[in-house]
Design a protein around this motif. Structure first.
Motif, short mmCIF file in Angstrom:
data_model
loop_
_atom_site.label_atom_id
_atom_site.label_comp_id
_atom_site.label_asym_id
_atom_site.label_seq_id
_atom_site.Cartn_x
_atom_site.Cartn_y
_atom_site.Cartn_z
N THR A 35 12.28 4.66 -16.22
CA THR A 35 11.27 5.77 -16.40
C THR A 35 10.04 5.55 -15.87
N GLU A 36 9.33 6.50 -15.82
CA GLU A 36 7.96 6.49 -15.16
C GLU A 36 7.10 5.46 -15.76
N LYS A 37 7.14 5.39 -16.97
CA LYS A 37 6.37 4.38 -17.86
C LYS A 37 6.70 3.08 -17.56
N ASP A 38 8.03 2.82 -17.28
CA ASP A 38 8.45 1.45 -16.71
C ASP A 38 7.86 1.14 -15.28
N LEU A 39 7.76 2.16 -14.66
CA LEU A 39 7.30 1.80 -13.18
C LEU A 39 5.85 1.71 -13.29
N GLN A 40 5.00 2.29 -14.07
CA GLN A 40 3.70 2.06 -14.31
C GLN A 40 3.23 0.55 -14.72
N GLN A 41 4.16 0.17 -15.84
CA GLN A 41 4.03 -0.90 -16.39
C GLN A 41 4.54 -2.24 -15.31
N HIS A 81 13.44 9.34 -5.92
CA HIS A 81 12.54 10.45 -5.32
C HIS A 81 12.96 10.04 -3.69
N LYS A 82 14.22 10.45 -3.51
CA LYS A 82 14.57 10.19 -1.88
C LYS A 82 14.05 11.29 -1.04
N ASP A 83 13.69 12.34 -1.89
CA ASP A 83 13.28 13.46 -0.94
C ASP A 83 11.77 13.43 -0.88
N ASP A 84 10.88 12.86 -1.68
CA ASP A 84 9.75 12.78 -1.70
C ASP A 84 9.21 11.62 -0.68
N VAL A 85 9.92 10.33 -0.77
CA VAL A 85 9.50 9.18 -0.14
C VAL A 85 10.13 9.03 1.40
N LYS A 86 9.56 8.10 2.13
CA LYS A 86 10.09 8.00 3.51
C LYS A 86 11.00 6.71 3.51
N GLU A 122 2.26 -6.06 -11.17
CA GLU A 122 2.02 -6.45 -9.90
C GLU A 122 0.44 -6.62 -9.44
N GLU A 123 -0.37 -5.66 -9.84
CA GLU A 123 -1.84 -5.77 -9.62
C GLU A 123 -2.33 -6.81 -10.32
N GLU A 124 -2.00 -7.35 -11.36
CA GLU A 124 -2.41 -8.65 -12.12
C GLU A 124 -2.22 -9.72 -11.34
N LYS A 125 -1.25 -9.87 -10.69
CA LYS A 125 -0.83 -10.92 -9.92
C LYS A 125 -1.66 -11.32 -8.87
N ILE A 126 -2.23 -10.01 -8.26
CA ILE A 126 -3.18 -10.18 -6.96
C ILE A 126 -4.49 -10.06 -7.13
N ARG A 127 -4.79 -10.37 -8.69
CA ARG A 127 -6.17 -10.27 -9.25
C ARG A 127 -6.99 -9.05 -8.85
N GLY A 128 -6.45 -7.81 -9.42
CA GLY A 128 -7.18 -6.82 -9.37
C GLY A 128 -6.64 -5.65 -8.71
N PRO A 129 -7.13 -4.45 -8.47
CA PRO A 129 -6.56 -3.29 -8.00
C PRO A 129 -6.74 -3.31 -6.42
N ARG A 130 -5.89 -2.74 -5.84
CA ARG A 130 -6.10 -2.48 -4.31
C ARG A 130 -6.89 -1.23 -3.87
N PHE A 131 -8.24 -1.56 -3.23
CA PHE A 131 -8.88 -0.54 -3.17
C PHE A 131 -8.43 0.33 -1.91
N HIS A 132 -7.88 -0.19 -1.06
CA HIS A 132 -7.32 0.77 0.07
C HIS A 132 -6.20 1.53 -0.16
N GLN A 133 -5.67 1.51 -1.39
CA GLN A 133 -4.70 2.14 -1.80
C GLN A 133 -4.84 3.10 -2.95
N GLN A 134 -6.13 3.50 -3.05
CA GLN A 134 -6.28 4.41 -4.37
C GLN A 134 -5.83 5.66 -3.98
N ASP A 135 -5.73 6.36 -3.07
CA ASP A 135 -5.38 7.56 -2.60
C ASP A 135 -3.86 7.60 -2.72
N LEU A 136 -3.14 6.62 -2.69
CA LEU A 136 -1.80 6.51 -2.53
C LEU A 136 -1.10 6.92 -4.16
N ALA A 137 0.05 7.75 -4.07
CA ALA A 137 1.19 7.83 -5.29
C ALA A 137 1.32 6.41 -5.77
N LEU A 138 1.93 6.43 -6.99
CA LEU A 138 2.47 5.26 -7.78
C LEU A 138 3.63 4.87 -6.91
#
Length: 191
Positions: free
Chosen positions: A102-108, A176-181, A113-129
């Motif tokens: 589910t989408e909830k599993d993807l968010q978890q 999401h094969k139609d939405d993503v490249k 993954e973001e915790e592993k890299i010690r914080g959010p990725r600021f250059h990817q703020q505009d991107l979808a999950l």
């Protein structure tokens, strides 16, 4: 001073037959030349330059900003074909498992993954999950190269080699094969 040799206790100077080199200005050697002077050369080329400039039109002004091509790049077409071949295969047990995510599993998954890299990725703020998850997969070198191969085919190859690629990536690719490249972001940048 020439080197001395001792013969029978006496020092005698010996003279060598080898010529000595002199680096002064008096010993300058030049080759005789019969080439025309520079002014003569330019006079000979003036009619030729004039005839060339009359024949060649002025170059057109080209905009410095690149435009998007109307047709997709050759690499994009190849990757699309690979992805289509992968989708047409019958569903495996991994595919069935990925469809149930589910989408909830993807968010978890992404929060971990973001915790592993010690914080959010600021250059990817505009991107979808979904795009964040796929770009993270693209840049994970332990799953093999991402250039010139469809994301789905790369995931399946890594899985067949027992490299344990994230099932969440497969879920995004299948749902999401139609939405993503299907082509990796790095591959797009390099071509």
């Amino acid at each position: 001073m020439p080197p001395t040799r001792r013969r029978g206790g006496q020092a005698t100077a010996t003279r060598s037959n080898q010529a000595t080199l002199s680096f002064g200005s008096k010993s300058r050697v030049t080759k005789p030349s019969v080439t025309p002077t520079q002014t003569q050369k330019t006079k000979d080329l003036e009619p030729l330059i004039a005839s060339i400039s009359e024949k060649t039109p002025e170059p057109e002004q080209v905009s410095a900003t690149p435009t998007e091509p109307e047709q997709p790049h050759v690499a994009e077409l190849a990757v699309r074909q690979q992805a289509q071949e992968e989708v047409e295969q019958p569903l495996s047990k991994e595919d069935k498992k990925a469809i149930n995510i589910t989408e909830k599993d993807l968010q978890q998954y992404w929060r971990k993954e973001e915790e592993k890299i010690r914080g959010p990725r600021f250059h990817q703020q505009d991107l979808a999950l979904h795009e964040k998850i796929l770009r993270h997969f693209d840049l994970s070198s332990q799953f093999g190269p991402c250039i010139g191969i469809a994301r789905l085919k790369r995931w399946r190859r890594a899985n067949s080699l027992n490299l344990s690629p994230p099932i969440e990536v497969l879920a995004v690719l299948l749902k999401h094969k139609d939405d993503v490249k299907q082509r990796a972001y790095v591959d797009e940048l390099l071509s």
